[in-house]
Each structure stands twice: as C-alpha cells, then as structure tokens.
Design a protein around this motif. Sequence first.
Motif, PDB file in Angstrom:
ATOM      1  N   VAL A  62       0.837  -1.206   0.000  1.00  0.00           N
ATOM      2  CA  VAL A  62       0.000   0.000   0.000  1.00  0.00           C
ATOM      3  C   VAL A  62       0.867   1.249   0.000  1.00  0.00           C
ATOM      4  O   VAL A  62       0.638   2.190  -0.766  1.00  0.00           O
ATOM      5  CB  VAL A  62      -0.949  -0.006   1.213  1.00  0.00           C
ATOM      6  N   VAL A  63       1.888   1.277   0.851  1.00  0.00           N
ATOM      7  CA  VAL A  63       2.774   2.441   0.917  1.00  0.00           C
ATOM      8  C   VAL A  63       3.533   2.615  -0.394  1.00  0.00           C
ATOM      9  O   VAL A  63       3.718   3.745  -0.877  1.00  0.00           O
ATOM     10  CB  VAL A  63       3.746   2.304   2.105  1.00  0.00           C
ATOM     11  N   GLU A  64       3.958   1.524  -0.982  1.00  0.00           N
ATOM     12  CA  GLU A  64       4.675   1.621  -2.261  1.00  0.00           C
ATOM     13  C   GLU A  64       3.756   2.101  -3.374  1.00  0.00           C
ATOM     14  O   GLU A  64       4.186   2.859  -4.251  1.00  0.00           O
ATOM     15  CB  GLU A  64       5.293   0.260  -2.587  1.00  0.00           C
ATOM     16  N   HIS A  65       2.494   1.698  -3.338  1.00  0.00           N
ATOM     17  CA  HIS A  65       1.525   2.221  -4.307  1.00  0.00           C
ATOM     18  C   HIS A  65       1.283   3.715  -4.089  1.00  0.00           C
ATOM     19  O   HIS A  65       1.087   4.459  -5.059  1.00  0.00           O
ATOM     20  CB  HIS A  65       0.204   1.458  -4.188  1.00  0.00           C
ATOM     21  N   MET A  66       1.331   4.142  -2.826  1.00  0.00           N
ATOM     22  CA  MET A  66       1.205   5.568  -2.533  1.00  0.00           C
ATOM     23  C   MET A  66       2.344   6.345  -3.185  1.00  0.00           C
ATOM     24  O   MET A  66       2.134   7.413  -3.776  1.00  0.00           O
ATOM     25  CB  MET A  66       1.215   5.812  -1.021  1.00  0.00           C
ATOM     26  N   GLY A  67       3.561   5.814  -3.074  1.00  0.00           N
ATOM     27  CA  GLY A  67       4.704   6.475  -3.687  1.00  0.00           C
ATOM     28  C   GLY A  67       4.586   6.551  -5.194  1.00  0.00           C
ATOM     29  O   GLY A  67       4.914   7.577  -5.803  1.00  0.00           O
ATOM     30  N   GLU A  68       4.098   5.470  -5.800  1.00  0.00           N
ATOM     31  CA  GLU A  68       3.936   5.456  -7.253  1.00  0.00           C
ATOM     32  C   GLU A  68       2.901   6.479  -7.703  1.00  0.00           C
ATOM     33  O   GLU A  68       3.126   7.223  -8.670  1.00  0.00           O
ATOM     34  CB  GLU A  68       3.523   4.049  -7.700  1.00  0.00           C
ATOM     35  N   SER A  69       1.766   6.521  -6.999  1.00  0.00           N
ATOM     36  CA  SER A  69       0.736   7.500  -7.351  1.00  0.00           C
ATOM     37  C   SER A  69       1.216   8.926  -7.122  1.00  0.00           C
ATOM     38  O   SER A  69       0.942   9.820  -7.929  1.00  0.00           O
ATOM     39  CB  SER A  69      -0.532   7.235  -6.526  1.00  0.00           C
ATOM     40  N   LEU A  70       1.944   9.128  -6.037  1.00  0.00           N
ATOM     41  CA  LEU A  70       2.468  10.458  -5.736  1.00  0.00           C
ATOM     42  C   LEU A  70       3.421  10.929  -6.828  1.00  0.00           C
ATOM     43  O   LEU A  70       3.378  12.094  -7.250  1.00  0.00           O
ATOM     44  CB  LEU A  70       3.185  10.428  -4.385  1.00  0.00           C
ATOM     45  N   LEU A  71       4.253  10.018  -7.299  1.00  0.00           N
ATOM     46  CA  LEU A  71       5.232  10.370  -8.327  1.00  0.00           C
ATOM     47  C   LEU A  71       4.560  10.722  -9.646  1.00  0.00           C
ATOM     48  O   LEU A  71       4.964  11.682 -10.322  1.00  0.00           O
ATOM     49  CB  LEU A  71       6.211   9.204  -8.527  1.00  0.00           C
ATOM     50  N   HIS A  72       3.527   9.991 -10.014  1.00  0.00           N
ATOM     51  CA  HIS A  72       2.929  10.147 -11.344  1.00  0.00           C
ATOM     52  C   HIS A  72       1.729  11.093 -11.393  1.00  0.00           C
ATOM     53  O   HIS A  72       1.425  11.642 -12.464  1.00  0.00           O
ATOM     54  CB  HIS A  72       2.519   8.779 -11.888  1.00  0.00           C
ATOM     55  N   THR A  73       1.042  11.276 -10.259  1.00  0.00           N
ATOM     56  CA  THR A  73      -0.170  12.092 -10.297  1.00  0.00           C
ATOM     57  C   THR A  73      -0.142  13.293  -9.358  1.00  0.00           C
ATOM     58  O   THR A  73      -1.005  14.159  -9.447  1.00  0.00           O
ATOM     59  CB  THR A  73      -1.412  11.242  -9.955  1.00  0.00           C
ATOM     60  N   GLY A  74       0.796  13.298  -8.420  1.00  0.00           N
ATOM     61  CA  GLY A  74       0.858  14.390  -7.457  1.00  0.00           C
ATOM     62  C   GLY A  74       0.053  14.153  -6.202  1.00  0.00           C
ATOM     63  O   GLY A  74       0.088  14.958  -5.276  1.00  0.00           O
TER      64      GLY A  74
END
Length: 412
Positions: free
Chosen positions: A105-117
């Motif tokens: 979940v945390v790693e998905h948060m990082g991915e979304s943060l990187l690509h969508t803000g």
Amino acid sequence: MTDLLKRFDRAWNGRVADLVLYGVSAAFALITAFTSTLLPHRAWGAVAVWGYLAAFLIAFGSRSIVVREAVAWVTWSAVALLPLVVQAVQRAGGRTDRAQEEVAVVEHMGESLLHTGTPYLSRAEIAALPVDERLLGYRPYQPGMGVFGLPRAIAGDHWWTDSRVWFAIATVVALAVAVTLLRSSPLRVRAVQAATVLPVTALTLATGGDDIPVLALCLLALALAFTGRYGWAGAAVGAAAACKLFALPVVAVLAVLAVMNGRWRRFLPPAIGLPLLALIPPLLVNADALIENVLRFPLGHGLVTSPAQSPFPGYLISQAVPGGRYVAAGLLVTAAAVIGLWLIRRPPRTAAAAALFCGWGLLAAILLMPTTRFGYLLYPAALLLWAPALSLGLSNHTATTAPRHDTALYRQ
C-alpha cells in the motif's frame, strides 16, 4: 512507580530484567514461528528466535550499562533488521508472502504520488479495480507516508527499495538521536529496549513497518522536549503526524506541555504546519480522493471494510451488541473527552508526564476503537516504558520540572 522500576532495573546489575525480556521474547518468537497464520510473521519468528536466545545468554555476563545498551542494539539488528532484509530479498526474488499488505500500500502511494501528485485513488478508481484488489486500493494514511514508497516508484523492484528498508533507516536515525539526548538517564537501556527489541515492535518493523518510524519520531519529539528543544520537537512530531493520524494525540499532549512551559511559539508552527503542508498537494489534485481514503474508509464508509479486527473491547462490542458500532464509538468519544478534561485540569509539566498521557490515552483509544490491530499496542507500550527514562534523566537545557508544590496525579 519510578522507584519500583529503578529497583527492578538494578536487580543483579540489570540482568534480571534483561533475562526476563529476552527469554519471554524468545518464547514469543518461537510460538509465532510455529503457530502464526500470517506467513511473514512465521518467517520473522524463525529468524528472530535465535537473536533473542543469543541475547538471553549474553545477558548473564552483561553488567555495565554500556554493554547492556550495546546488546540491545545488536539484538535489534538480529531480531528486526536482519529478518527485514531477508524478507525484502526474498520478496524481490519473487516471494509474494514476505510482506504484509501495508508494505505494498505504501509503495503504491509512492507510485501515485510520483505520477499524479497525490498518493490516493479516487472512489471511482477504486471501484474500477477487481473486487479482490479494492482493499489494497485504499491508502488510509496521511500523505507523508507516500514518501517511503518513492524509492520503489523511482528505481524499480529491488530489495533496497522495499518500503520497510526506508522505514528502518528513518527509525534508526530518529532513535539514535533520541537515545543520545537521554544519555544521562540511568534507565536509557530500558528506553532503547522499549523502542527496538520488544517483540511487537521488532515483528512490526520486519513484516510491515509503517508504524515504526511514526513511533520513533514521537519518541524523538519527547526526548527533544525533555532537553528543551521545542522547535525541533515540533518538527519531529509534525513529521510523524504528516505520516499517520496516530501521532495527533502526541501532538496535542506536547502542545499542552509547550504551553505550560511557555515554549508554544517554537513548538506549534512545525507541529501543526508540517501535517497541513502535507495535505495541500492531494487537496489541490483531488480533495475527494483524500477524504475517501483518510476519512470514509477508516470510518467504515468505503467500498470495502477494514480487515483490522483484533478482539479488543471496542471490536467485540461493535460485533456483539445491537448498534454496537455506535456504542463503541460513543465509548471512544467518552474516553477521549475524559482524557481531554484530565489534560486540561492536570496538564503535564514534564516530558515524562507527557509520555504517560500519550501512552495511556493511546491504549484507551486502541482498546475502544471498533476496528483496530494488535500491533497498534506498540505505541502505548513504548511510550509508557519511555516515560521513566525521561523522568530520571538529568537535563541542563530545560525548565520542564514540575513545581515542588504540585500534587497533580501525573507526578512521578
């Protein structure tokens, strides 16, 4: 209570307490290795039991505080950091049973943060996921937690990009500074053990880990307040609150402590400002996604329900009593009101008193929450065991000593 802890700590030069801790922990790890229904937990127990057994044997000959503290740090490496690295390597090699769900979940948060803000998915995006993946689509943490997922989002799947590795790095830095600040305390060994080698703490870091840096930052904030560094204390606990809501009660208690000691002007800006700053990007990108993940889902109004179902009173009441969820929520609010009133009428004047407030308050909340986890007990356990070290240390930098005439219940 403090005198009793001092006597117990001094028994056989501290070795009695060490032997009890490491012996019970070894038994817990062994039982976990053979009986846990969670495969990451079983893997942790199979490795950690040897570290605890080694510490138990070494404790017989550990007399000085320096040696006992060194044993605690080495034991932590053996029962938390080593199992963490082993599981991260195995996971990078293709094992899907070497991490709890919150790691992904945390790693998905990082991915979304990187690509969508924003680290969050909207309700519509979660609804578009397959039914069995919707739970992992929810990210019920504060935006700051997504930072720990950025290494994997940027560099790809490697053992060292596992979010637990970065949880551990942040924890090591925070605890090292905190323990350095408590170097004058005769109970600093117990403080180290409370934050590192307790089974609930070591297990959580090795298998999930997201709570551990939050806890470490809270403990660091208490140590900084103990030495009069209220600005930095605000930054530490503010960073914790930017990652997880569990830090907010600590923010509130330390704010009262800062007010009582006339240091609120230094404490409040970073303590409140950092969590608010972390909210700005997701609010600007998609405010409803933030509300869906941080408010609706934890309150039971998401597309799926939380799997956090440890058999504490709040959960049992919510399941067994008609309208039990509302009854449990009412008890939780009542407990919060009582603690808040106590905080106003008997405000803490020392860092030790603040740690006790935080520990007992979080324990009450965890026991009464309708959805909770056994692992959350690491917060009150560490905070309550941290308090004696804060009360017995000697500081030349702070004026947080309670007046002699003060007869408040929180006095040590």
